[in-house]
Scaffold this active site. Structure first.
Site, short mmCIF file in Angstrom:
data_model
loop_
_atom_site.label_atom_id
_atom_site.label_comp_id
_atom_site.label_asym_id
_atom_site.label_seq_id
_atom_site.Cartn_x
_atom_site.Cartn_y
_atom_site.Cartn_z
N GLN A 89 77.07 2.17 -55.50
CA GLN A 89 75.71 1.89 -55.06
C GLN A 89 75.48 2.37 -53.63
OE1 GLN A 89 76.45 -2.39 -56.24
NE2 GLN A 89 74.33 -2.25 -56.91
N HIS A 112 72.59 5.45 -56.34
CA HIS A 112 71.39 5.44 -55.50
C HIS A 112 71.23 6.70 -54.67
CE1 HIS A 112 71.70 0.76 -55.70
NE2 HIS A 112 71.17 1.28 -56.79
N CYS A 142 57.85 20.35 -53.63
CA CYS A 142 58.40 21.46 -54.41
C CYS A 142 59.75 21.15 -55.04
CB CYS A 142 58.50 22.73 -53.55
SG CYS A 142 59.80 22.66 -52.27
N GLY A 149 83.02 -5.13 -53.56
CA GLY A 149 82.13 -5.22 -52.41
C GLY A 149 80.65 -5.17 -52.74
N SER A 191 77.28 -7.64 -53.98
CA SER A 191 76.74 -8.95 -54.32
C SER A 191 76.05 -8.94 -55.67
CB SER A 191 75.74 -9.40 -53.24
OG SER A 191 74.61 -8.53 -53.26
#
Length: 301
Positions: free
Chosen positions: A117, A135, A146, A234, A236
């Protein structure tokens, strides 16, 4: 599925307590076929703060939403001023023992892949090869007009040239690479356009309120289906973008192990949550399994 800017979560009282027993994690890795899901907590030992842990940046900082960024030129000015300053620190971060352990487990055939993440690129810098950046990555910039991609380091040079003398002192750096600056410090910071078409530039990351690309989500779902177990490091698991993979693994009967000092939204689905610092914990597991961490660092590659 969209990432919602739901930035807080209160653990219910009936969640299982964390443990300091590394046995379940060692057993899962020793059996192989592990898929890693990592969050901001794995990078704190590299100097990048967490959102929600002790001293987490959400106590002082609300991440930019996609809607704000696209609709408000002043919001983009604030974002790029803060992100440009943050990049000077963020871009110098180096992998820590946790990243190196994950890469070592992969090299030894114990970890099949990583879903992260994080947007910091530290898993790859440590040597992990099969990494999905759920992400996106701060190292890339995309034009919203473009679709052209450019390297963040090239944009940094252009922003330096357009904002000579921009040297404010930030109150802190956040997990998304954003620095804490006041509007007065942002001042008249100049945002530069796409060199190809003059369009609006955005970091190639998923903002809060923006959809994770469907094909990326489906790729991650396939990785969960193929894995023997899921190891969360690591995170949550407050936002659904990561929690859905924990739920998928648990529903399929696959063991879910979590290493995170604080309670997580996925604890109810986990066989165990190890409440220890990640670097020392994963180093100890590597020692038990006879896996050397090595010193691979491709941060400058």
């Amino acid at each position: 599925m969209r990432m919602r800017p739901t930035l807080s979560w209160t653990p219910p009282e009936d969640l299982p307590a964390g443990t300091t027993d590394l046995g379940p994690v060692t057993d899962a890795l020793g059996a192989g076929g592990v898929l890693v899901l990592s969050g901001a907590g794995i990078s704190t030992e590299s100097g990048i703060p967490d959102y929600r842990g002790e001293g987490g940046s959400l106590s002082r900082h609300t991440p930019m939403t996609y809607q704000q960024f696209t609709a408000d030129p002043q919001a983009r000015r604030r974002y790029w001023a803060r992100s440009h300053l943050g990049w000077r620190t963020f871009g110098r971060a180096r992998p820590n023992a946790g990243h190196r352990a994950v890469a070592a487990f992969e090299r030894h055939g114990l970890v099949e892949g990583v879903i992260t993440q994080n947007v910091d690129g530290l898993h790859q810098a440590a040597g992990s090869r099969d990494t999905v950046e759920l992400h996106g990555s701060l190292a890339r910039v995309v034009c919203l007009t473009c679709g052209a991609f450019t390297a963040r380091r090239d944009l940094a040079v252009r922003l330096e040239e357009a904002n000579a003398g921009f040297r404010p002192v930030a109150a802190g750096i956040n997990p998304d690479g954003d620095a804490d600056l006041s509007d007065e410090q942002v001042g008249d910071f100049r945002v530069v356009p796409c060199v190809a078409c003059g369009g609006v530039l955005k970091p190639d990351v998923v903002f809060f309120g923006e959809a994770v690309p469907r094909e990326r989500v489906e790729h991650c779902r396939r990785l969960v289906r193929e894995a023997s177990s899921l190891l969360v490091l690591g995170s949550s698991l407050t936002v659904m973008s990561g929690l859905r993979f924990v739920r998928q693994a648990a529903q399929a009967g696959k063991p879910v192990l979590i290493v995170n000092r604080d309670a997580t939204r996925g604890d109810a689905h986990a066989r165990a949550r190890v409440a220890l610092p990640l670097g020392p914990a994963l180093t100890a597991v590597a020692d038990r399994l006879g896996v050397p961490l090595g010193d691979i660092d491709r941060s400058s590659a």
